[in-house]
Scaffold this motif. Structure first.
Motif, PDB file in Angstrom:
ATOM      1  N   ASP A 150      63.461  -6.826 117.958  1.00 18.81           N
ATOM      2  CA  ASP A 150      63.054  -7.741 117.205  1.00 18.81           C
ATOM      3  C   ASP A 150      61.940  -7.732 116.428  1.00 18.81           C
ATOM      4  N   ILE A 151      61.219  -6.039 116.615  1.00 18.50           N
ATOM      5  CA  ILE A 151      60.083  -6.021 115.497  1.00 18.50           C
ATOM      6  C   ILE A 151      60.969  -6.306 114.549  1.00 18.50           C
ATOM      7  N   GLU A 152      59.660  -6.034 112.916  1.00 20.36           N
ATOM      8  CA  GLU A 152      60.127  -5.431 111.760  1.00 20.36           C
ATOM      9  C   GLU A 152      60.058  -4.155 111.360  1.00 20.36           C
ATOM     10  N   ALA A 153      58.930  -3.160 111.795  1.00 23.28           N
ATOM     11  CA  ALA A 153      58.609  -2.688 112.024  1.00 23.28           C
ATOM     12  C   ALA A 153      57.900  -1.798 112.626  1.00 23.28           C
ATOM     13  N   LEU A 154      57.455  -0.106 112.921  1.00 24.88           N
ATOM     14  CA  LEU A 154      56.959   0.567 113.707  1.00 24.88           C
ATOM     15  C   LEU A 154      56.172   1.864 112.738  1.00 24.88           C
ATOM     16  N   LEU A 155      55.465   1.721 113.330  1.00 20.86           N
ATOM     17  CA  LEU A 155      54.412   3.455 112.905  1.00 20.86           C
ATOM     18  C   LEU A 155      54.499   4.412 114.198  1.00 20.86           C
ATOM     19  N   LEU A 156      54.645   6.009 113.350  1.00 19.15           N
ATOM     20  CA  LEU A 156      54.914   6.643 114.147  1.00 19.15           C
ATOM     21  C   LEU A 156      53.637   7.842 113.970  1.00 19.15           C
ATOM     22  N   ILE A 157      52.780   7.936 114.425  1.00 16.54           N
ATOM     23  CA  ILE A 157      51.100   8.717 114.049  1.00 16.54           C
ATOM     24  C   ILE A 157      51.036   9.373 114.337  1.00 16.54           C
ATOM     25  N   GLU A 158      50.763  10.775 113.946  1.00 17.14           N
ATOM     26  CA  GLU A 158      50.345  11.891 114.578  1.00 17.14           C
ATOM     27  C   GLU A 158      49.445  12.631 113.881  1.00 17.14           C
ATOM     28  N   VAL A 159      47.753  12.529 114.786  1.00 16.02           N
ATOM     29  CA  VAL A 159      46.982  13.644 114.692  1.00 16.02           C
ATOM     30  C   VAL A 159      46.732  15.215 115.044  1.00 16.02           C
ATOM     31  N   ASP A 160      46.252  16.054 114.352  1.00 11.45           N
ATOM     32  CA  ASP A 160      46.067  17.474 115.484  1.00 11.45           C
ATOM     33  C   ASP A 160      45.453  17.659 114.357  1.00 11.45           C
ATOM     34  N   GLY A 161      43.960  19.279 115.224  1.00  9.72           N
ATOM     35  CA  GLY A 161      43.541  19.894 114.800  1.00  9.72           C
ATOM     36  C   GLY A 161      42.726  20.460 115.977  1.00  9.72           C
ATOM     37  N   ILE A 162      41.224  20.292 115.547  1.00  9.76           N
ATOM     38  CA  ILE A 162      40.086  20.724 117.333  1.00  9.76           C
ATOM     39  C   ILE A 162      40.520  20.064 118.017  1.00  9.76           C
ATOM     40  N   SER A 163      40.114  20.359 118.837  1.00 12.24           N
ATOM     41  CA  SER A 163      40.496  19.150 120.380  1.00 12.24           C
ATOM     42  C   SER A 163      39.383  18.010 119.862  1.00 12.24           C
ATOM     43  N   ALA A 164      38.226  18.826 119.846  1.00 14.24           N
ATOM     44  CA  ALA A 164      36.952  17.877 120.030  1.00 14.24           C
ATOM     45  C   ALA A 164      37.527  16.356 119.501  1.00 14.24           C
ATOM     46  N   GLY A 165      37.508  16.117 118.185  1.00 16.99           N
ATOM     47  CA  GLY A 165      37.398  15.344 117.348  1.00 16.99           C
ATOM     48  C   GLY A 165      38.650  14.374 117.283  1.00 16.99           C
ATOM     49  N   ILE A 166      39.947  14.662 118.186  1.00 17.44           N
ATOM     50  CA  ILE A 166      41.174  14.312 118.529  1.00 17.44           C
ATOM     51  C   ILE A 166      41.215  12.560 118.234  1.00 17.44           C
ATOM     52  N   GLU A 167      40.795  12.578 119.996  1.00 14.79           N
ATOM     53  CA  GLU A 167      40.334  11.671 120.575  1.00 14.79           C
ATOM     54  C   GLU A 167      39.389  10.364 120.055  1.00 14.79           C
ATOM     55  N   GLU A 168      39.119  11.186 119.448  1.00 14.35           N
ATOM     56  CA  GLU A 168      37.811  10.067 118.392  1.00 14.35           C
ATOM     57  C   GLU A 168      38.381   9.471 117.108  1.00 14.35           C
ATOM     58  N   GLN A 169      39.568  10.560 116.770  1.00 21.86           N
ATOM     59  CA  GLN A 169      40.764   9.697 115.676  1.00 21.86           C
ATOM     60  C   GLN A 169      41.767   8.511 115.809  1.00 21.86           C
ATOM     61  N   GLN A 199      47.652  15.136 119.668  1.00 19.00           N
ATOM     62  CA  GLN A 199      48.109  13.409 120.065  1.00 19.00           C
ATOM     63  C   GLN A 199      49.200  12.689 118.990  1.00 19.00           C
ATOM     64  N   THR A 200      49.501  11.767 119.077  1.00 24.38           N
ATOM     65  CA  THR A 200      50.969  10.781 118.919  1.00 24.38           C
ATOM     66  C   THR A 200      50.896   9.314 118.957  1.00 24.38           C
ATOM     67  N   VAL A 201      50.704   9.385 118.348  1.00 25.11           N
ATOM     68  CA  VAL A 201      51.034   7.521 118.482  1.00 25.11           C
ATOM     69  C   VAL A 201      51.699   6.706 117.861  1.00 25.11           C
ATOM     70  N   LEU A 202      52.534   6.156 118.699  1.00 24.11           N
ATOM     71  CA  LEU A 202      53.535   4.594 118.715  1.00 24.11           C
ATOM     72  C   LEU A 202      53.375   3.182 117.872  1.00 24.11           C
ATOM     73  N   ALA A 203      53.161   2.584 116.933  1.00 22.00           N
ATOM     74  CA  ALA A 203      52.787   1.158 116.745  1.00 22.00           C
ATOM     75  C   ALA A 203      53.745   0.034 116.814  1.00 22.00           C
ATOM     76  N   TYR A 204      53.975  -0.760 117.377  1.00 25.14           N
ATOM     77  CA  TYR A 204      54.880  -1.717 116.821  1.00 25.14           C
ATOM     78  C   TYR A 204      54.587  -2.789 115.646  1.00 25.14           C
ATOM     79  N   PHE A 205      55.166  -3.719 114.576  1.00 22.39           N
ATOM     80  CA  PHE A 205      54.578  -5.313 114.171  1.00 22.39           C
ATOM     81  C   PHE A 205      55.442  -5.259 113.858  1.00 22.39           C
ATOM     82  N   ASP A 206      54.806  -7.458 114.503  1.00 22.59           N
ATOM     83  CA  ASP A 206      55.930  -8.530 113.967  1.00 22.59           C
ATOM     84  C   ASP A 206      55.927  -8.644 112.910  1.00 22.59           C
ATOM     85  N   ARG A 207      55.291  -8.177 111.577  1.00 27.64           N
ATOM     86  CA  ARG A 207      55.455  -8.194 110.124  1.00 27.64           C
ATOM     87  C   ARG A 207      55.146  -6.897 109.193  1.00 27.64           C
ATOM     88  N   VAL A 208      56.273  -6.610 108.460  1.00 25.00           N
ATOM     89  CA  VAL A 208      56.144  -5.686 107.649  1.00 25.00           C
ATOM     90  C   VAL A 208      54.994  -5.492 107.668  1.00 25.00           C
TER      91      VAL A 208
END
Length: 487
Positions: free
Chosen positions: A278-297, A226-235
């Motif tokens: 107008d944001i200062e930074a974004l993070l692109l975060i990906e986790v992988d592995g066995i299905s059972a633990g992904i949602e918690e991460q 699963q992949t997460v995209l996060a936008y931040f107003d401050r670096v």
């Protein structure tokens, strides 16, 4: 069809007898395409370009060059970013692009054997139907070769969890600078007794030998990702989120960051996804592995981002959305062409905890140089890629860009980091080697090179600094001390 008529140079004529009739270039107009790699600031023409099709031909070419004291070097796709394939000394270029076969795949033992001209992404595409993939994924993976990846010890977005190229090399066939052929890691067993020659050759930037066959580790596809995209107003908030995610015991497969200038570039290029301008930074975060633990991460990552004042954070709702996010990120370097005529990409590494401090210093370097600097990088392992934007048509801007890039690397070294994480030293950073090594340490490394390459005919003038710039290096170090004191 490659030209081969009217060869005037005797050595080139003799070398042409060692390869197929249409496997040599020697006319100036043909050689122009080989005067640089992805580091385009320096350009030099080679004597000739040969295209061997097997190890025997490579060995024959090398033996001839060695016997006649002809400088030579190996080249893959030419995507390198530090000038490692630039023929500084009118070299004979041994292009390995015709050696592009997938020789074998052993799914039971999870390994594959490829020739050096085999394209990185093509390996994953070739084994994906069986549920396997090749982990190292540099942004140029759609066109870079695995032989070039070995030379530079290439990394990629997912090296945070899976490691860089050296962690996936099980064996190498290598033509030494005298033409002899050796095999390291026989039968795919990398940890033979004795010195770690596999580790030594991987990342040696084509100065110790020419790789002609590579045994790599292949991995089983993870059950889920699963992949997460996060936008931040401050670096600063985005940087702190990076440290907090790792501190929470989560090791993402990838943890990428882009700043405002970088976002401007990728949104103006081929794969825009609608990032706020107008944001200062974004993070692109990906986790992988066995299905059972992904949602918690994922839930824990979302919680960390919210605690760091995230403006918006979202999880990819489909594979198509995830692929668009990654396409946007992977074209980041090339996207700078949409906002600047030229750019110089650097490749420093720092401790994650120093991210806010170093990004402030890079911003100060940008202000003092008068050049914009975009930041796209592997935040999870502190591998920064400051992109210095400039216009080579303006007198003095190229020199300004080089000075600004060097200053960025000096900052990385001063905070406990180093000058390259995956792009190599080549000619671009060889003087900056003194930022991290003293003269005795540099001499020890050149002594190793001389064991393998005693005539220094193979890719000479790369990787190690010349004695003439000591005073200049000291000047740069004083400049960086000023930045650190006033940050």
């Amino acid at each position: 069809m490659l030209k081969k008529n009217r060869i005037k140079d005797l050595h080139v004529k003799n070398l042409s007898q060692l390869v197929d009739a249409h496997s040599i270039l020697h006319h100036k107009e043909d050689l122009l395409a080989y005067d640089c790699d992805g580091f385009t600031i320096h350009r030099h023409l080679p004597k000739a370009v040969l295209f061997p099709q097997n190890t025997k031909e490579v060995s024959s070419i090398v033996k001839y060059c060695n016997e006649h004291d002809l400088p030579f070097l190996a080249r893959g796709a030419g995507t390198g970013l530090s000038g490692g394939a630039i023929p500084l000394n009118n070299e004979v270029i041994i292009s390995l692009v015709k050696m592009k076969r997938l020789l074998s795949v052993d799914y039971e033992n999870r390994r594959a054997v490829v020739e050096p001209g085999f394209i990185n992404l093509k390996l994953t595409n070739s084994i994906s139907e069986k549920g396997y993939y090749y982990a190292p994924d540099p942004s140029s993976q759609y066109c870079c070769t695995i032989g070039g990846n070995v030379a530079e010890n290439a990394g990629g977005a997912h090296c945070l969890k899976y490691g860089v190229t050296t962690n996936h090399i099980l064996g190498l066939e290598v033509v030494l600078p005298n033409g002899d052929v050796i095999e390291l890691g026989k039968q795919g067993i990398p940890d033979e007794p004795g010195y770690d020659l596999l580790g030594l050759l991987t990342g040696s930037e084509g100065t110790l030998g020419i790789v002609t066959k590579i045994t790599v580790r292949i991995l089983k596809n993870p059950e889920a990702k699963q992949t997460v995209l996060a936008y931040f107003d401050r670096v600063e908030d985005g940087s702190q989120a990076v440290s907090d995610i790792i501190s929470a015991g989560i090791v993402p497969a990838a943890l990428e960051m882009m700043d405002k200038t970088a976002i401007e570039g990728v949104e103006a290029a081929a794969f825009p996804v609608g990032h706020p301008r107008d944001i200062e930074a974004l993070l692109l975060i990906e986790v992988d592995g066995i299905s059972a633990g992904i949602e918690e991460q994922i839930l824990r990552i979302l919680d960390v981002c919210k605690k760091q004042n995230v403006r918006e954070v979202k999880v990819a709702e489909s594979e198509e959305e995830r692929a668009r996010w990654w396409a946007n990120r992977k074209t980041g370097f090339g996207a700078m062409g949409a906002i600047s005529p030229d750019y110089l990409v650097q490749d420093g590494v720092i401790p994650r905890s120093k991210l806010p401090q170093v990004l402030k210093l890079i911003n100060k370097i940008s202000e003092e140089s008068g050049l914009r600097i975009a930041n796209i990088f592997h935040a999870g392992d502190g591998n920064l890629h400051p992109l210095v934007l400039f216009d080579a048509r303006k007198p003095g801007e190229t020199e300004k860009a080089l000075d600004a890039g060097s200053a960025c690397l000096q900052v990385c070294a001063e905070v406990g980091g180093t000058i390259t994480g995956e792009h190599g030293v080549g000619i671009e950073k060889k003087e900056e080697m003194r930022f991290v090594f003293n003269e005795d340490e540099i001499q020890a490394q050149t002594n190793i090179r001389e064991v393998f390459n005693p005539k220094n005919l193979l890719n000479a003038g790369k990787l190690f600094p010349s004695p003439s710039r000591c005073a200049e290096v000291k000047k740069e170090m004083k400049k960086t001390e000023y930045f650190l004191e006033n940050s």
